[in-house]
Design a protein around this motif. Structure first.
Motif, PDB file in Angstrom:
ATOM      1  N   GLY A 328       0.784  -1.228   0.000  1.00 26.89           N
ATOM      2  CA  GLY A 328       0.000   0.000   0.000  1.00 26.89           C
ATOM      3  C   GLY A 328       0.809   1.267   0.000  1.00 26.89           C
ATOM      4  O   GLY A 328       0.301   2.339   0.343  1.00 26.89           O
ATOM      5  N   THR A 329       2.080   1.186  -0.402  1.00 26.37           N
ATOM      6  CA  THR A 329       2.939   2.373  -0.451  1.00 26.37           C
ATOM      7  C   THR A 329       3.730   2.372  -1.751  1.00 26.37           C
ATOM      8  O   THR A 329       3.942   1.320  -2.367  1.00 26.37           O
ATOM      9  N   LEU A 330       4.156   3.546  -2.140  1.00 28.18           N
ATOM     10  CA  LEU A 330       5.078   3.700  -3.263  1.00 28.18           C
ATOM     11  C   LEU A 330       6.433   4.068  -2.671  1.00 28.18           C
ATOM     12  O   LEU A 330       6.576   5.101  -2.015  1.00 28.18           O
ATOM     13  N   ARG A 331       7.418   3.199  -2.920  1.00 27.95           N
ATOM     14  CA  ARG A 331       8.754   3.396  -2.350  1.00 27.95           C
ATOM     15  C   ARG A 331       9.699   3.881  -3.431  1.00 27.95           C
ATOM     16  O   ARG A 331       9.802   3.283  -4.503  1.00 27.95           O
ATOM     17  N   ILE A 332      10.386   4.958  -3.138  1.00 27.01           N
ATOM     18  CA  ILE A 332      11.295   5.598  -4.080  1.00 27.01           C
ATOM     19  C   ILE A 332      12.702   5.528  -3.503  1.00 27.01           C
ATOM     20  O   ILE A 332      12.906   5.838  -2.317  1.00 27.01           O
ATOM     21  N   GLU A 333      13.650   5.149  -4.345  1.00 25.47           N
ATOM     22  CA  GLU A 333      15.038   5.117  -3.912  1.00 25.47           C
ATOM     23  C   GLU A 333      15.919   5.623  -5.049  1.00 25.47           C
ATOM     24  O   GLU A 333      15.851   5.118  -6.171  1.00 25.47           O
ATOM     25  N   VAL A 334      16.721   6.611  -4.762  1.00 23.64           N
ATOM     26  CA  VAL A 334      17.654   7.178  -5.738  1.00 23.64           C
ATOM     27  C   VAL A 334      19.032   7.173  -5.094  1.00 23.64           C
ATOM     28  O   VAL A 334      19.225   7.754  -4.020  1.00 23.64           O
ATOM     29  N   THR A 335      19.985   6.495  -5.737  1.00 23.35           N
ATOM     30  CA  THR A 335      21.349   6.429  -5.206  1.00 23.35           C
ATOM     31  C   THR A 335      22.326   6.971  -6.234  1.00 23.35           C
ATOM     32  O   THR A 335      22.112   6.852  -7.448  1.00 23.35           O
ATOM     33  N   SER A 336      23.389   7.575  -5.745  1.00 20.73           N
ATOM     34  CA  SER A 336      24.433   8.125  -6.623  1.00 20.73           C
ATOM     35  C   SER A 336      25.765   8.032  -5.913  1.00 20.73           C
ATOM     36  O   SER A 336      25.830   7.868  -4.682  1.00 20.73           O
ATOM     37  N   SER A 337      26.846   8.131  -6.684  1.00 17.71           N
ATOM     38  CA  SER A 337      28.191   8.052  -6.107  1.00 17.71           C
ATOM     39  C   SER A 337      28.419   9.231  -5.171  1.00 17.71           C
ATOM     40  O   SER A 337      27.904  10.329  -5.389  1.00 17.71           O
ATOM     41  N   TYR A 338      29.221   8.966  -4.143  1.00 18.16           N
ATOM     42  CA  TYR A 338      29.410   9.989  -3.116  1.00 18.16           C
ATOM     43  C   TYR A 338      30.839   9.941  -2.611  1.00 18.16           C
ATOM     44  O   TYR A 338      31.352   8.882  -2.248  1.00 18.16           O
ATOM     45  N   ARG A 339      31.467  11.125  -2.617  1.00 19.51           N
ATOM     46  CA  ARG A 339      32.811  11.248  -2.056  1.00 19.51           C
ATOM     47  C   ARG A 339      32.789  12.450  -1.106  1.00 19.51           C
ATOM     48  O   ARG A 339      32.583  13.589  -1.566  1.00 19.51           O
ATOM     49  N   ARG A 379      15.621   8.067   0.090  1.00 20.50           N
ATOM     50  CA  ARG A 379      14.506   7.131   0.200  1.00 20.50           C
ATOM     51  C   ARG A 379      13.249   7.888   0.625  1.00 20.50           C
ATOM     52  O   ARG A 379      13.298   8.721   1.543  1.00 20.50           O
ATOM     53  N   ALA A 380      12.153   7.587  -0.045  1.00 21.07           N
ATOM     54  CA  ALA A 380      10.854   8.177   0.297  1.00 21.07           C
ATOM     55  C   ALA A 380       9.790   7.091   0.236  1.00 21.07           C
ATOM     56  O   ALA A 380       9.808   6.242  -0.652  1.00 21.07           O
ATOM     57  N   THR A 381       8.895   7.118   1.189  1.00 23.47           N
ATOM     58  CA  THR A 381       7.772   6.178   1.242  1.00 23.47           C
ATOM     59  C   THR A 381       6.480   6.978   1.245  1.00 23.47           C
ATOM     60  O   THR A 381       6.246   7.772   2.167  1.00 23.47           O
ATOM     61  N   LEU A 382       5.651   6.773   0.221  1.00 18.12           N
ATOM     62  CA  LEU A 382       4.413   7.534   0.071  1.00 18.12           C
ATOM     63  C   LEU A 382       3.221   6.590   0.135  1.00 18.12           C
ATOM     64  O   LEU A 382       3.121   5.672  -0.687  1.00 18.12           O
ATOM     65  N   PRO A 383       2.292   6.799   1.093  1.00 23.23           N
ATOM     66  CA  PRO A 383       1.094   5.948   1.163  1.00 23.23           C
ATOM     67  C   PRO A 383       0.228   6.121  -0.083  1.00 23.23           C
ATOM     68  O   PRO A 383       0.081   7.238  -0.600  1.00 23.23           O
ATOM     69  N   LEU A 384      -0.345   5.025  -0.567  1.00 26.59           N
ATOM     70  CA  LEU A 384      -1.168   5.065  -1.772  1.00 26.59           C
ATOM     71  C   LEU A 384      -2.647   5.167  -1.460  1.00 26.59           C
ATOM     72  O   LEU A 384      -3.442   5.466  -2.357  1.00 26.59           O
ATOM     73  N   ALA A 385      -3.055   4.903  -0.217  1.00 29.70           N
ATOM     74  CA  ALA A 385      -4.481   4.936   0.119  1.00 29.70           C
ATOM     75  C   ALA A 385      -4.993   6.355  -0.001  1.00 29.70           C
ATOM     76  O   ALA A 385      -4.283   7.336   0.291  1.00 29.70           O
ATOM     77  N   GLU A 386      -6.275   6.507  -0.423  1.00 29.36           N
ATOM     78  CA  GLU A 386      -6.898   7.819  -0.549  1.00 29.36           C
ATOM     79  C   GLU A 386      -7.321   8.295   0.835  1.00 29.36           C
ATOM     80  O   GLU A 386      -8.470   8.213   1.239  1.00 29.36           O
ATOM     81  N   THR A 387      -6.310   8.738   1.586  1.00 30.87           N
ATOM     82  CA  THR A 387      -6.585   9.164   2.957  1.00 30.87           C
ATOM     83  C   THR A 387      -7.059  10.597   2.972  1.00 30.87           C
ATOM     84  O   THR A 387      -6.984  11.326   1.987  1.00 30.87           O
ATOM     85  N   GLU A 388      -7.523  10.971   4.138  1.00 32.02           N
ATOM     86  CA  GLU A 388      -8.008  12.342   4.308  1.00 32.02           C
ATOM     87  C   GLU A 388      -6.882  13.332   4.095  1.00 32.02           C
ATOM     88  O   GLU A 388      -7.077  14.423   3.573  1.00 32.02           O
ATOM     89  N   THR A 389      -5.659  12.942   4.492  1.00 30.83           N
ATOM     90  CA  THR A 389      -4.533  13.842   4.311  1.00 30.83           C
ATOM     91  C   THR A 389      -4.314  14.150   2.852  1.00 30.83           C
ATOM     92  O   THR A 389      -4.073  15.297   2.456  1.00 30.83           O
ATOM     93  N   GLU A 390      -4.404  13.129   2.010  1.00 28.93           N
ATOM     94  CA  GLU A 390      -4.178  13.350   0.589  1.00 28.93           C
ATOM     95  C   GLU A 390      -5.269  14.213  -0.008  1.00 28.93           C
ATOM     96  O   GLU A 390      -5.023  15.097  -0.826  1.00 28.93           O
TER      97      GLU A 390
END
Length: 400
Positions: A328-339, A379-390
């Motif tokens: 019930g969530t959309l999970r986003i992950e973006v990684t890049s090189s880091y120094r 990393r981001a986690t976004l609920p997919l349910a049509e909640t009152e907040t949305e």
């Protein structure tokens, strides 16, 4: 040490003066409510009615500032008036003192005076009629009711209406204050939303322009400069289009333009292609179905801002973008090189991470960003349910 009395109201002074100007001529012409033959008043001198008249008139300036004292002294003056030939003006002034004591006095006085005068009215009619066994004695109670109870009841009614009007005024002021607070809060939320939109839409293109213009100026290679200028032009055109879209959003409320299209996850491929054109080695992995519009917009902006940060700050290396729908969530992950310690290739304000975190929080999700195993990870986690907040977020206009 002297106690300074409050200055009387000008209208109260006028009432006092008017009472004297009306009572004295009546006395001069011999107009009295009682006759000299009345045994109760035979002892009184002819000028005696002027004393309670003057005392009652002197109490009128106290009707607003000291209503209880004015009523007490006026009652003594009226008692004295009953053993003289009397004056109609004294009675009229006394009724005004009773009325003012209820209207301008303390709440306790306003409650007690009508009850006391009502009780006196009943006793003034019943007791004499019972003692004298004469029905006409009931007229005494009628007189007390006219002089005392009627003005007290009138003052009580007027005071209740005044208090109700004052309460309504205070409620209206509180409502207006709350409305102003809501308006200010709505303006603040809208400004924050527009700030996020402006940053997410334009920062990516301006960062690419800054990086490629630096390359064009630092390398003495005509082909490299031409390629860099081509990228600069493409990002300038794209940034101008985004700015026009933002202006269109701002003008929607006046009906000047048709509503602009909202970025969707279907546009991630185009976004990734643009990042590759700017020199990033981006790989996109997307596995998701249909998602609500607010979540779709937030996810697009988070990926867009992550690619912008990678363009400005990441070390050379691959950039991985992954979207996955689960539980019930959309999970986003973006990684890049880091120094650690690398100098950014373009200046930044640090508001990008704040904007991404705000977008996730508004939807009731979570957000984290930082170095992890030698790579910078968002990393981001976004609920997919049509909640009152949305629903509330969409209603506030977080999506164009």
């Amino acid at each position: 040490m002297t106690l300074a009395l409050p200055r009387p109201h000008r209208d109260d002074v006028r009432i006092a003066v008017g009472g004297l100007l009306g009572g004295v001529p009546l006395w001069l012409f011999g107009i009295h409510p009682r006759v000299p033959a009345d045994p109760l008043v035979q002892w009184a001198a002819p000028w005696a009615p002027l004393v309670p008249l003057a005392v009652t008139a002197a109490c009128e300036p106290l009707r607003r500032t000291r209503p209880r004292i004015g009523l007490l002294v006026g009652t003594l003056a009226l008692t004295l008036d009953t053993v003289t030939l009397g004056s109609v003006v004294t009675l009229v002034l006394y009724t005004d003192l009773v009325y003012a004591a209820v209207l301008y006095g303390t709440p306790s006085s306003a409650r007690r005076i009508p009850w006391i005068t009502g009780l006196l009215t009943v006793l003034g009619g019943v007791v004499p009629a019972a003692l004298w066994r004469d029905p006409q004695a009931l007229l005494i109670g009628v007189g007390v009711g006219v002089v005392a109870f009627a003005p007290a009841a009138t003052g009580w009614v007027v005071r209740n209406h005044r208090d109700a009007a004052e309460a309504a005024r205070l409620r209206a002021e509180q409502t207006a204050l709350l409305a102003e607070m809501d308006r200010a809060q709505a303006v603040t939320v809208e400004r924050a939303r527009m700030a996020r939109e402006l940053h997410d839409m334009v920062a990516n293109h301006l960062s690419a322009i800054a990086i490629h213009s630096t390359a064009a100026l630092s390398l003495d290679d005509p082909q490299t400069s031409r390629d860099a200028l081509s990228v600069i032009r493409e990002n300038s055109v794209a940034g101008l289009a985004e700015m026009r879209r933002l202006i269109g959003i701002l003008r929607e409320s006046s009906g000047d333009l048709e509503p602009a299209a909202t970025p969707t996850l279907d546009g991630l491929a185009t976004l990734v292609e643009g990042a590759r054109a700017n020199g990033l080695d981006v790989r996109l992995t997307a596995g998701h179905g249909r998602v609500p519009a607010p979540v779709e917009l937030a996810a697009y902006r988070i990926v867009q801002e992550s690619l912008t940060n990678a363009l400005k700050h990441a070390a050379p290396g691959p950039v991985r973008v992954a979207l996955r729908q689960a539980d019930g969530t959309l999970r986003i992950e973006v990684t890049s090189s880091y120094r650690p310690g690398d100098t950014p290739r373009a200046p930044g304000s640090g508001s990008g991470l704040t904007g991404m975190r705000e977008r996730a929080t508004l939807l009731g999700g979570g957000f984290a960003a930082g170095p992890e195993a030698g790579r910078w990870t968002v990393r981001a986690t976004l609920p997919l349910a049509e909640t009152e907040t949305e629903t509330e977020t969409a209603a506030r206009g977080d999506s164009p």
